[in-house]
Design an enzyme around this catalytic site. Sequence first.
Site, PDB file in Angstrom:
ATOM      1  N   GLU A 103      59.886  11.954 -10.254  1.00  0.00           N
ATOM      2  CA  GLU A 103      61.344  11.961 -10.269  1.00  0.00           C
ATOM      3  C   GLU A 103      61.879  13.368 -10.142  1.00  0.00           C
ATOM      4  O   GLU A 103      61.209  14.426 -10.104  1.00  0.00           O
ATOM      5  CB  GLU A 103      61.609  11.578 -11.915  1.00  0.00           C
ATOM      6  CG  GLU A 103      61.249  10.233 -12.309  1.00  0.00           C
ATOM      7  CD  GLU A 103      61.050  10.027 -13.756  1.00  0.00           C
ATOM      8  OE1 GLU A 103      62.133  10.595 -14.342  1.00  0.00           O
ATOM      9  OE2 GLU A 103      60.443   9.270 -14.342  1.00  0.00           O
ATOM     10  N   CYS A 116      65.985  19.763  -9.396  1.00  0.00           N
ATOM     11  CA  CYS A 116      65.046  19.963 -10.340  1.00  0.00           C
ATOM     12  C   CYS A 116      63.685  19.067  -9.639  1.00  0.00           C
ATOM     13  O   CYS A 116      63.891  17.889  -9.641  1.00  0.00           O
ATOM     14  CB  CYS A 116      65.080  19.441 -11.771  1.00  0.00           C
ATOM     15  SG  CYS A 116      63.995  19.708 -12.834  1.00  0.00           S
ATOM     16  N   CYS A 123      50.792  15.217 -15.552  1.00  0.00           N
ATOM     17  CA  CYS A 123      50.635  16.884 -15.915  1.00  0.00           C
ATOM     18  C   CYS A 123      49.588  16.911 -16.618  1.00  0.00           C
ATOM     19  O   CYS A 123      49.292  16.016 -17.670  1.00  0.00           O
ATOM     20  CB  CYS A 123      51.945  17.471 -16.458  1.00  0.00           C
ATOM     21  SG  CYS A 123      51.835  19.173 -16.871  1.00  0.00           S
ATOM     22  N   CYS A 127      51.804  19.401 -23.297  1.00  0.00           N
ATOM     23  CA  CYS A 127      52.652  19.753 -24.335  1.00  0.00           C
ATOM     24  C   CYS A 127      53.104  18.791 -25.063  1.00  0.00           C
ATOM     25  O   CYS A 127      53.633  17.762 -24.550  1.00  0.00           O
ATOM     26  CB  CYS A 127      54.019  20.711 -23.393  1.00  0.00           C
ATOM     27  SG  CYS A 127      53.360  21.894 -22.251  1.00  0.00           S
ATOM     28  N   CYS A 130      56.745  17.035 -24.667  1.00  0.00           N
ATOM     29  CA  CYS A 130      57.112  16.523 -23.093  1.00  0.00           C
ATOM     30  C   CYS A 130      56.657  15.009 -22.803  1.00  0.00           C
ATOM     31  O   CYS A 130      55.378  14.761 -22.838  1.00  0.00           O
ATOM     32  CB  CYS A 130      56.589  17.595 -22.145  1.00  0.00           C
ATOM     33  SG  CYS A 130      56.868  17.086 -20.643  1.00  0.00           S
ATOM     34  N   CYS A 345      65.393  18.297 -19.797  1.00  0.00           N
ATOM     35  CA  CYS A 345      64.139  18.772 -19.922  1.00  0.00           C
ATOM     36  C   CYS A 345      63.156  18.087 -20.944  1.00  0.00           C
ATOM     37  O   CYS A 345      63.573  17.840 -21.820  1.00  0.00           O
ATOM     38  CB  CYS A 345      64.413  20.389 -20.269  1.00  0.00           C
ATOM     39  SG  CYS A 345      62.957  21.265 -20.464  1.00  0.00           S
TER      40      CYS A 345
HETATM   41  S1  SF4 Z   1      56.646  20.515 -20.492  1.00  0.00           S
HETATM   42 FE1  SF4 Z   1      55.672  18.840 -19.588  1.00  0.00          FE
HETATM   43  S2  SF4 Z   1      55.704  18.911 -17.400  1.00  0.00           S
HETATM   44 FE2  SF4 Z   1      55.733  20.956 -18.112  1.00  0.00          FE
HETATM   45  S3  SF4 Z   1      53.833  21.866 -18.069  1.00  0.00           S
HETATM   46 FE3  SF4 Z   1      54.222  20.802 -20.293  1.00  0.00          FE
HETATM   47  S4  SF4 Z   1      53.348  18.696 -20.291  1.00  0.00           S
HETATM   48 FE4  SF4 Z   1      53.770  19.543 -17.894  1.00  0.00          FE
END
Ligand code: SF4
Length: 382
Positions: A103, A116, A123, A127, A130, A345
Amino acid sequence: MASARDMLHDEQGRVDVKSLGRAALGDWLESLGIGRHRTNDLVQSLWHDGARTFEEMRRFTPELRRKMAAAGFVSWLEPALVLQSQDGTRKILWKLRDGRTIESVVIPDGERTTLCVSSQVGCAMACTFCLTGDLGLVRHLLPSEIANQALQVALLLRGDRRLTNVVFMGMGEPLHNLDHLCTALEHYQDDFGLNLSHRRITVSTVGLVPQLVEFARRSPVNLAISLNASSEAERLKIMPITKKYGVDQLLDACRSIALPSGKRIAFEYVLFEGDNDAPEDAERLIELLRGIPAKVNLIPYNENPDRDIHRPDQDRVKAFQNHLIQRGLACTVRTTRGRDISAACGQLGKAWEQAQDRGWLAAARAAVHGEAADTTGPTEPS
Ligand code: SF4
């Protein structure tokens, strides 16, 4: 599942020329007997003119076009969905050659239009706040897939707006895909390519320390560090990368980076209600950033149904910002854009499911074909 490396060639063994940097493109032209002196013409055809095939490249004779087409191919992303927010933000879901999806988010703001971009499918950084992290790492994006997001959006906007800024804050950790990132940045910054100044490009990272130091050596673009906590213990709870590279190690690496005078590193700090938004957090943050040419970008958390995490109210955000400013730290609060289409975000990675759940799928599909104005769904979700 194909890896990024497997995808550099097609089934006929032809190379994805948009994944080659300038030097490699010159070598390729040399190997075909065309000569590296035609590199500017090829870069311009690919990244400025937006040729979709070698056949379309009028800067070359038909014979040279045939030669190139026998050895290479021109890759494109397939737009699968476009979700349009009430505030003008657009989220685009792209389908890749192997069927995976990523995306990008287009954010118009006055004269400025920011894109963006994503750097990976999924990923690995996990985190906790996220949605992209929930996917795990599926694969790295090729340089062509990273740079095509900007080219295709620039073409989409042509005649209407100009793409002015690019931020690497989409899906993925860009420094985990360092070489492909650097090749893509060549295309972004090339005078014959997308021609964006390094001042208008920002790479955001959780702070993979060795890659951060190397990247700062290789590239002059702006750096943003996703910090989000005022202590090691708090950061460990939400960002597992802290186990590998502690806060002190990360900030020491930031101190070691030789920045041009007047340039600062941006520290992103997502504010979570009751977790990291107290005056004591602000005070600890000031101490942590001491000695770094820093500015802080506060991001009030964007709530979503998949997480029991809350956004602090505006007064609390303002108080946190004032605390930092009064102690001499530059600090801005990011305006949330595209919340109604989950384009903010930490919300990327589930566009298809979101469009389906909210009954927007037909409209979002239609928007791909330029029918966005009165058909895209978020304004009237069913
Ligand atoms: S915020 Fe999301 S996309 Fe960014 S590094 Fe952490 S897990 Fe990965």
